[in-house]
Scaffold this active site. Structure first.
Site, PDB file in Angstrom:
ATOM      1  N   THR A   1     -49.726 104.257  -1.017  1.00 30.06           N
ATOM      2  CA  THR A   1     -49.553 103.031  -1.788  1.00 30.06           C
ATOM      3  C   THR A   1     -50.544 102.089  -0.810  1.00 30.06           C
ATOM      4  OG1 THR A   1     -48.341 103.014  -3.198  1.00 30.06           O
ATOM      5  CG2 THR A   1     -48.898 101.256  -2.382  1.00 30.06           C
TER       6      THR A   1
ATOM      7  N   LYS B   1     -50.846  99.183  -8.446  1.00 30.39           N
ATOM      8  CA  LYS B   1     -49.944  99.724  -8.433  1.00 30.39           C
ATOM      9  C   LYS B   1     -49.503  98.478  -7.345  1.00 30.39           C
ATOM     10  CE  LYS B   1     -47.146 102.718  -6.018  1.00 30.39           C
ATOM     11  NZ  LYS B   1     -45.992 103.482  -6.726  1.00 30.39           N
TER      12      LYS B   1
ATOM     13  N   LYS C   1     -43.520  97.026   2.797  1.00 32.57           N
ATOM     14  CA  LYS C   1     -45.153  97.233   2.949  1.00 32.57           C
ATOM     15  C   LYS C   1     -45.570  96.830   1.762  1.00 32.57           C
ATOM     16  CE  LYS C   1     -46.080 101.252   1.582  1.00 32.57           C
ATOM     17  NZ  LYS C   1     -47.174 102.109   1.188  1.00 32.57           N
TER      18      LYS C   1
HETATM   19  N1  NAP Z   1     -41.517 107.555  -2.622  1.00 33.54           N
HETATM   20  C1  NAP Z   1     -41.740 106.651  -3.662  1.00 33.54           C
HETATM   21  O1  NAP Z   1     -41.111 107.609  -4.643  1.00 33.54           O
HETATM   22  C2  NAP Z   1     -43.502 106.778  -3.669  1.00 33.54           C
HETATM   23  C3  NAP Z   1     -43.824 106.228  -5.044  1.00 33.54           C
HETATM   24  C4  NAP Z   1     -44.914 106.237  -5.220  1.00 33.54           C
HETATM   25  C5  NAP Z   1     -45.583 106.068  -4.208  1.00 33.54           C
HETATM   26  N2  NAP Z   1     -45.653 106.111  -2.927  1.00 33.54           N
HETATM   27  C6  NAP Z   1     -45.978 105.926  -1.434  1.00 33.54           C
HETATM   28  O2  NAP Z   1     -46.734 106.940  -1.075  1.00 33.54           O
HETATM   29  C7  NAP Z   1     -46.991 107.191   0.178  1.00 33.54           C
HETATM   30  C8  NAP Z   1     -45.894 108.054   1.187  1.00 33.54           C
HETATM   31  O3  NAP Z   1     -44.457 107.916   0.662  1.00 33.54           O
HETATM   32  P1  NAP Z   1     -43.244 108.517   0.907  1.00 33.54           P
HETATM   33  O4  NAP Z   1     -42.322 108.387   0.221  1.00 33.54           O
HETATM   34  O5  NAP Z   1     -43.825 109.925   0.776  1.00 33.54           O
HETATM   35  O6  NAP Z   1     -43.240 108.752   2.568  1.00 33.54           O
HETATM   36  P2  NAP Z   1     -42.355 109.668   3.327  1.00 33.54           P
HETATM   37  O7  NAP Z   1     -41.814 110.648   3.331  1.00 33.54           O
HETATM   38  O8  NAP Z   1     -42.105 107.970   4.359  1.00 33.54           O
HETATM   39  O9  NAP Z   1     -44.144 109.807   4.449  1.00 33.54           O
HETATM   40  C9  NAP Z   1     -45.007 109.399   5.069  1.00 33.54           C
HETATM   41  C10 NAP Z   1     -45.673 110.119   5.349  1.00 33.54           C
HETATM   42  O10 NAP Z   1     -47.168 109.585   6.375  1.00 33.54           O
HETATM   43  C11 NAP Z   1     -46.967 109.729   7.687  1.00 33.54           C
HETATM   44  N3  NAP Z   1     -47.165 108.965   8.969  1.00 33.54           N
HETATM   45  C12 NAP Z   1     -46.613 107.817   8.687  1.00 33.54           C
HETATM   46  N4  NAP Z   1     -46.991 107.591   9.627  1.00 33.54           N
HETATM   47  C13 NAP Z   1     -48.063 107.906   9.897  1.00 33.54           C
HETATM   48  C14 NAP Z   1     -49.535 107.698  11.036  1.00 33.54           C
HETATM   49  N5  NAP Z   1     -49.050 106.391  11.812  1.00 33.54           N
HETATM   50  N6  NAP Z   1     -49.816 108.746  11.278  1.00 33.54           N
HETATM   51  C15 NAP Z   1     -49.883 109.757  10.880  1.00 33.54           C
HETATM   52  N7  NAP Z   1     -48.717 109.744  10.026  1.00 33.54           N
HETATM   53  C16 NAP Z   1     -48.106 109.399   8.816  1.00 33.54           C
HETATM   54  C17 NAP Z   1     -46.021 110.497   7.855  1.00 33.54           C
HETATM   55  O11 NAP Z   1     -45.962 111.705   8.510  1.00 33.54           O
HETATM   56  P3  NAP Z   1     -44.422 112.196   9.243  1.00 33.54           P
HETATM   57  O12 NAP Z   1     -43.615 113.540   8.362  1.00 33.54           O
HETATM   58  O13 NAP Z   1     -44.529 112.769  10.433  1.00 33.54           O
HETATM   59  O14 NAP Z   1     -43.223 110.816   9.792  1.00 33.54           O
HETATM   60  C18 NAP Z   1     -45.253 111.372   6.739  1.00 33.54           C
HETATM   61  O15 NAP Z   1     -46.062 112.388   5.820  1.00 33.54           O
HETATM   62  C19 NAP Z   1     -46.640 105.008   0.373  1.00 33.54           C
HETATM   63  O16 NAP Z   1     -47.360 104.930   0.400  1.00 33.54           O
HETATM   64  C20 NAP Z   1     -45.573 105.125  -0.439  1.00 33.54           C
HETATM   65  O17 NAP Z   1     -45.836 104.374  -0.576  1.00 33.54           O
HETATM   66  C21 NAP Z   1     -43.935 106.136  -2.747  1.00 33.54           C
END
Ligand code: NAP
Length: 301
Positions: free
Chosen positions: A98, A174, A242
């Protein structure tokens, strides 16, 4: 197919796993290497690699599922070892994070210059839906790129909406969906607080509210709020902030006021200030001034 995957967090883990289970060979990069190493142990067909460029090299399609614009910029565009440098001409980047419409357009331009395809494909659904391949995918990009990646999107989602050839439109939709979800959390928090202050417990209120307003979303989040159950976080408060900020920016860029967005922004910031940034974003519903509840809690029994 040979696939690359960048970002193996809560969402990326399930999506990458489903691509492997469908018979694709996946090379995956994660900033915290241990998450990629664990997946390699779990799944034959998945290989952990040391840079985004390595994940992209030799891949027909590279996926990204990263936290925010900054993470996408760092791994795809600007760092040493960025994925764009490893991707061969003719390959496609599927961006599922997102992110802002502006960042999506920046990626589209950079990939076009490098001879790559680019598809924005943000998703609806939480990590459990990602694990079960039950996501709803919002896809937009050039028709030839969409045609190429559609069978892969079908593997990770239960429904794929194609929103035309301008990638940023998928990102705007989204943000619009998450904005309404955030508004629902705020209104649930306010209504539950009012009920509780009048001595009606949250569960009683929710059972009655659901008989008229019932939706899967209201039921699921309402239960989490009523039970104060915000761990483990499916979607973190920080990421919710965010998304609210991205919605406000996207609205401002077309002169659309979003007054509720400003209220939400402050609610999310207040929740983070209380040390709850890594809880599930439904925790924002419990960040309301409750003078009576606080007074009762302080009163010796
Ligand atoms: N969770 C939900 O329900 C959901 C649903 C729909 C969409 N989303 C979207 O999907 C995306 C991922 O969400 P998530 O829930 O999977 O989050 P998450 O568990 O916090 O994972 C975030 C990912 O991004 C990486 N990352 C963060 N900052 C970084 C940087 N500066 N450089 C390189 N890698 C970096 C993290 O690496 P590390 O492991 O090293 O921290 C991890 O692989 C987001 O955009 C979120 O808004 C989430």
């Amino acid at each position: 197919m040979n696939l690359g995957f960048v970002g193996l967090g809560s969402m990326g883990h399930g999506i990458a796993s489903n691509l492997v289970r469908a018979g694709h060979r996946v090379k995956g990069f994660n900033r915290t290497r241990s998450k990629a190493d664990e997946l390699e142990k779990e799944l034959e067909g998945f290989r952990a690699v040391g840079s985004p460029a390595e994940a992209a090299r030799g891949s027909d399609v590279v996926f990204s599922m990263l936290a925010d614009d900054a993470a996408v910029e760092a791994t795809f565009l600007s760092s040493e070892g960025a994925a764009i440098a490893g991707l061969a001409p003719g390959a496609v980047h599927v961006s599922m994070s997102t992110i802002s419409p502006a960042m999506s357009t920046k990626l589209e331009t950079a990939h076009r210059k490098a001879g790559h395809g680019y598809v924005a494909a943000p998703v609806l659904g939480r990590p459990d839906a990602a694990e079960k391949a039950q996501l709803v995918v919002l896809a937009a990009g050039a028709p030839e790129s969409i045609a190429r990646v559609k069978p892969l999107l079908d593997v990770v989602g239960r429904k794929v909406h194609v929103l035309g050839d301008e990638p940023k439109k998928a990102n705007v939709v989204k943000l619009g969906v998450n904005f309404v979800l955030a508004v629902m959390l705020e209104t649930l928090g306010e209504a539950i607080a009012m009920n509780e202050e009048h001595g009606i417990d949250a569960k009683t209120y929710l059972d009655i509210a659901n008989s008229l307003l019932g939706s899967k979303v209201l039921e699921a989040y309402g239960t989490m709020i009523a039970e104060d159950r915000f761990r483990p976080a499916g979607f973190k408060v920080r990421l919710g902030l965010k998304d609210v900020q991205l919605a406000l920016e996207a609205a401002e860029s077309v002169d659309v006021p979003m007054p509720l967005g400003s209220v939400l922004r402050d609610r999310f910031i207040a929740t983070i200030a209380e040390g709850k940034g890594d809880l599930d974003w439904s925790a924002v519903a419990r960040t309301l001034p409750r003078p009576n509840a606080n007074a009762r809690a302080r009163k010796p029994q």
